[in-house]
Write a protein that holds these residues in place. Structure first.
Motif, PDB file in Angstrom:
ATOM      1  N   ARG B 142      48.900  41.906  40.781  1.00  0.00           N
ATOM      2  CA  ARG B 142      49.567  40.468  40.558  1.00  0.00           C
ATOM      3  C   ARG B 142      48.028  39.730  41.737  1.00  0.00           C
ATOM      4  O   ARG B 142      47.191  39.331  41.999  1.00  0.00           O
ATOM      5  N   ARG B 143      48.585  40.849  42.290  1.00  0.00           N
ATOM      6  CA  ARG B 143      47.840  40.720  44.346  1.00  0.00           C
ATOM      7  C   ARG B 143      45.877  40.841  43.970  1.00  0.00           C
ATOM      8  O   ARG B 143      45.447  40.058  44.388  1.00  0.00           O
ATOM      9  N   HIS B 144      46.328  41.236  43.502  1.00  0.00           N
ATOM     10  CA  HIS B 144      44.369  42.090  43.735  1.00  0.00           C
ATOM     11  C   HIS B 144      43.563  40.970  43.264  1.00  0.00           C
ATOM     12  O   HIS B 144      42.447  40.470  42.672  1.00  0.00           O
ATOM     13  N   GLU B 145      44.576  40.287  41.469  1.00  0.00           N
ATOM     14  CA  GLU B 145      43.579  39.783  41.178  1.00  0.00           C
ATOM     15  C   GLU B 145      43.268  38.253  42.032  1.00  0.00           C
ATOM     16  O   GLU B 145      42.816  37.268  42.026  1.00  0.00           O
ATOM     17  N   ALA B 146      44.913  38.219  42.800  1.00  0.00           N
ATOM     18  CA  ALA B 146      44.792  36.927  43.096  1.00  0.00           C
ATOM     19  C   ALA B 146      43.953  36.633  44.440  1.00  0.00           C
ATOM     20  O   ALA B 146      43.666  36.300  44.733  1.00  0.00           O
ATOM     21  N   TYR B 147      43.793  38.177  44.905  1.00  0.00           N
ATOM     22  CA  TYR B 147      42.368  37.626  46.422  1.00  0.00           C
ATOM     23  C   TYR B 147      41.298  37.860  45.999  1.00  0.00           C
ATOM     24  O   TYR B 147      40.354  37.369  46.309  1.00  0.00           O
ATOM     25  N   GLU B 148      41.122  38.352  44.674  1.00  0.00           N
ATOM     26  CA  GLU B 148      39.453  37.976  43.121  1.00  0.00           C
ATOM     27  C   GLU B 148      40.041  36.670  43.386  1.00  0.00           C
ATOM     28  O   GLU B 148      38.784  35.798  43.911  1.00  0.00           O
ATOM     29  N   ILE B 149      41.091  35.258  43.873  1.00  0.00           N
ATOM     30  CA  ILE B 149      40.890  33.989  43.340  1.00  0.00           C
ATOM     31  C   ILE B 149      40.605  33.094  44.443  1.00  0.00           C
ATOM     32  O   ILE B 149      39.951  32.416  44.101  1.00  0.00           O
ATOM     33  N   LEU B 150      41.477  33.904  45.203  1.00  0.00           N
ATOM     34  CA  LEU B 150      40.233  33.292  46.453  1.00  0.00           C
ATOM     35  C   LEU B 150      39.261  33.592  47.243  1.00  0.00           C
ATOM     36  O   LEU B 150      39.119  32.850  48.210  1.00  0.00           O
ATOM     37  N   ARG B 151      38.907  35.095  46.711  1.00  0.00           N
ATOM     38  CA  ARG B 151      37.515  35.406  47.318  1.00  0.00           C
ATOM     39  C   ARG B 151      36.766  33.895  46.866  1.00  0.00           C
ATOM     40  O   ARG B 151      35.763  33.984  47.278  1.00  0.00           O
ATOM     41  N   ARG B 152      36.935  33.890  45.594  1.00  0.00           N
ATOM     42  CA  ARG B 152      36.011  32.994  44.779  1.00  0.00           C
ATOM     43  C   ARG B 152      36.188  31.255  45.420  1.00  0.00           C
ATOM     44  O   ARG B 152      35.107  30.990  45.325  1.00  0.00           O
ATOM     45  N   GLY B 153      37.168  31.519  45.306  1.00  0.00           N
ATOM     46  CA  GLY B 153      37.456  30.335  46.137  1.00  0.00           C
ATOM     47  C   GLY B 153      36.639  30.100  47.321  1.00  0.00           C
ATOM     48  O   GLY B 153      36.293  28.671  48.055  1.00  0.00           O
ATOM     49  N   ILE B 154      36.979  30.898  48.231  1.00  0.00           N
ATOM     50  CA  ILE B 154      35.673  30.923  50.423  1.00  0.00           C
ATOM     51  C   ILE B 154      34.416  30.598  49.686  1.00  0.00           C
ATOM     52  O   ILE B 154      33.707  29.412  50.183  1.00  0.00           O
ATOM     53  N   SER B 155      34.049  31.299  48.980  1.00  0.00           N
ATOM     54  CA  SER B 155      32.645  31.831  48.257  1.00  0.00           C
ATOM     55  C   SER B 155      32.333  30.348  47.686  1.00  0.00           C
ATOM     56  O   SER B 155      30.315  29.621  48.170  1.00  0.00           O
ATOM     57  N   ARG B 156      33.156  29.903  46.784  1.00  0.00           N
ATOM     58  CA  ARG B 156      32.597  27.858  46.383  1.00  0.00           C
ATOM     59  C   ARG B 156      32.717  27.106  47.356  1.00  0.00           C
ATOM     60  O   ARG B 156      32.836  26.576  47.043  1.00  0.00           O
ATOM     61  N   GLY B 157      33.501  27.374  48.051  1.00  0.00           N
ATOM     62  CA  GLY B 157      33.559  26.694  49.365  1.00  0.00           C
ATOM     63  C   GLY B 157      34.399  25.863  49.771  1.00  0.00           C
ATOM     64  O   GLY B 157      35.254  24.897  50.265  1.00  0.00           O
ATOM     65  N   GLU B 158      35.619  26.091  48.840  1.00  0.00           N
ATOM     66  CA  GLU B 158      36.896  25.841  48.661  1.00  0.00           C
ATOM     67  C   GLU B 158      37.908  26.067  50.040  1.00  0.00           C
ATOM     68  O   GLU B 158      38.830  24.999  49.360  1.00  0.00           O
ATOM     69  N   LEU B 159      38.081  26.706  49.892  1.00  0.00           N
ATOM     70  CA  LEU B 159      38.832  27.345  51.122  1.00  0.00           C
ATOM     71  C   LEU B 159      38.097  27.755  51.866  1.00  0.00           C
ATOM     72  O   LEU B 159      37.104  28.259  51.921  1.00  0.00           O
ATOM     73  N   ARG B 160      38.939  27.531  53.134  1.00  0.00           N
ATOM     74  CA  ARG B 160      38.382  27.562  54.433  1.00  0.00           C
ATOM     75  C   ARG B 160      38.876  29.564  54.723  1.00  0.00           C
ATOM     76  O   ARG B 160      38.632  30.262  54.351  1.00  0.00           O
ATOM     77  N   ALA B 161      36.972  30.028  55.708  1.00  0.00           N
ATOM     78  CA  ALA B 161      36.752  30.839  55.613  1.00  0.00           C
ATOM     79  C   ALA B 161      37.669  31.615  56.242  1.00  0.00           C
ATOM     80  O   ALA B 161      37.548  33.433  56.210  1.00  0.00           O
ATOM     81  N   SER B 162      37.875  31.190  57.463  1.00  0.00           N
ATOM     82  CA  SER B 162      38.709  32.247  58.580  1.00  0.00           C
ATOM     83  C   SER B 162      40.340  32.502  57.508  1.00  0.00           C
ATOM     84  O   SER B 162      41.225  32.870  57.863  1.00  0.00           O
ATOM     85  N   LEU B 163      40.899  32.143  56.465  1.00  0.00           N
ATOM     86  CA  LEU B 163      41.809  32.380  55.853  1.00  0.00           C
ATOM     87  C   LEU B 163      41.997  34.314  55.983  1.00  0.00           C
ATOM     88  O   LEU B 163      41.451  34.597  55.338  1.00  0.00           O
ATOM     89  N   ASP B 164      43.428  33.904  56.403  1.00  0.00           N
ATOM     90  CA  ASP B 164      43.999  35.210  56.337  1.00  0.00           C
ATOM     91  C   ASP B 164      44.807  35.798  54.880  1.00  0.00           C
ATOM     92  O   ASP B 164      45.022  34.952  54.509  1.00  0.00           O
TER      93      ASP B 164
END
Lengths: 222, 222
Positions: B142-164
């Motif tokens: 589940r976590r690996h799927e969620a990593y993908e979601i977060l990474r997409r969010g970062i590359s789309r500029g939705e999330l901060r790139a500095s996120l842990d």
DNA sequence: CTAGATTCGAAACGGTTCGTATCGGATTCA
DNA sequence: TGAATCCGATACGAACCGTTTCGAATCTAG
């Protein structure tokens, strides 16, 4: 529990003595102490009434006179155990207040008390009285302090008035308990600090934070 | 586990047969199935090898031939169990993607699988192999799927790139597991939704959110 | 086909623990 | 003093653990 308390009332309360030999408070205290000691050492699964009775120098029948089973004894031992004072200074900043409390939780969970908490939550998945004892004795006292912090934050205009306090506290404390129980990653005071900041500030980019430069810049790829 | 796998390899692998009667795959599957059934019904503490063997219609010695103890059997049963497909559609919004996944986690935990997960995490406080099986089989996929979601969010500029990323996932999922294990409050899909919003947006007042009017306006006083 | 090797389920074994009962002694009260 | 209750030690039958034994079953090699 209610029954055990009724029994205590009927035998230890000087005004309502049963007509015979009083129960030994000395034995009771020994049993409770041995229970916590062995719970910490062996965990809930391996804990046995036999071992508790031997460690406390009492007969098994004495243990069963006071408590109906292992879970009830463990719950009572936990409820009777001392808990460190939970008051925190009001620093004037909700961010700092919460961070302090969260860091203290990490320290507690990483210590002796943490091993008892782990056994309690573990056993609590089988017996609800253990989870109830945990909530009453460990979780809720901390949570009530944190409610105060959040309310101060709202009235000082630091936090949104529309906040769901329970959900907010879960967001702040849930990850700490998660790492504590699942051990998928390190549980450090630094983690608590960064977690506090992240939940305060949010994670989306529209956040225009100017004076809370996050120290949490480490991005780890698993 | 490594030993059990080596044994399986030596007896069930057609190219490396031991010289006698082969082990029964039928018996093995029955044991694993009975283990999960009884784990769900009775929890880890009350689960017994005697009951598993009887339920699976096998001899106790057969169980001990494959697995050294209860925890190893439970861990293996869980690792061998089917897990529903975890792929989620890419909706184009990280907020919606995460919310979907979090709601699905709530649904799973509230179902049959959840009772097994609870027993596993509970027993895992005594035996680390159970926690390890949980992480490998349930949490990390589940976590690996969620990593993908977060990474997409970062590359789309939705999330901060500095996120842990690990800390962020803990903040999103920790509270769900907390309510699941401790039961101090309701675990609903609505909770997952509001949690997602809150963690996304943060809780401090400087947040100037215009198009994410939070639906989480309920403030409860405990 | 036979012999040897391995696995099967059933049954038995000694040990541990559970929850209960018994007993003589200890501690209360009327 | 007698009655009532509690104490720790001991014993009891049941349940379960982990291991062993046994006759039957299932394989392979010669």
């Amino acid at each position: 529990m209610a029954m055990a308390q009724a029994l205590i009332a009927s035998s230890a309360n000087p005004e309502h003595r049963s007509p015979g030999r009083p129960r030994s408070e000395h034995a009771r205290k020994n049993i409770l102490r041995s229970t916590l000691r062995l719970l910490r050492k062996d965990g809930f699964v391996e804990l046995s009434i036999e071992a508790i009775a031997a460690d406390a120098n009492v007969g098994k029948a004495t243990v069963y006179r006071w408590w109906p089973n292992k879970a009830a004894l463990v719950a009572d031992a936990f409820l009777s155990s001392a808990e460190a004072d939970l008051r925190f200074p009001n620093t004037g900043s909700v961010r700092r207040d919460l961070s302090l409390q969260m860091k203290q939780l990490v320290r507690v969970l990483r210590g002796k008390r943490g091993r008892i908490v782990s056994a309690l939550i573990g056993g609590g998945q089988s017996d609800a009285s253990l989870i109830k004892a945990f909530r009453e004795r460990f979780m809720m006292p901390r949570r009530h302090e944190a409610y105060e912090i959040l309310r101060r934050g709202i009235s000082r205009g630091e936090l949104r008035a529309s906040l769901d306090l329970d959900l907010t506290l879960d967001a702040l404390y849930g990850p700490i308990y998660l790492r504590f129980l699942i051990r998928h990653d390190a549980l450090t005071e630094q983690f608590a600090c960064c977690l506090c900041s992240t939940v305060m500030d949010g994670v989306i980019v529209e956040r225009q934070s100017t004076n809370h430069k996050s120290a949490c810049k480490v991005t780890r790829t698993n």
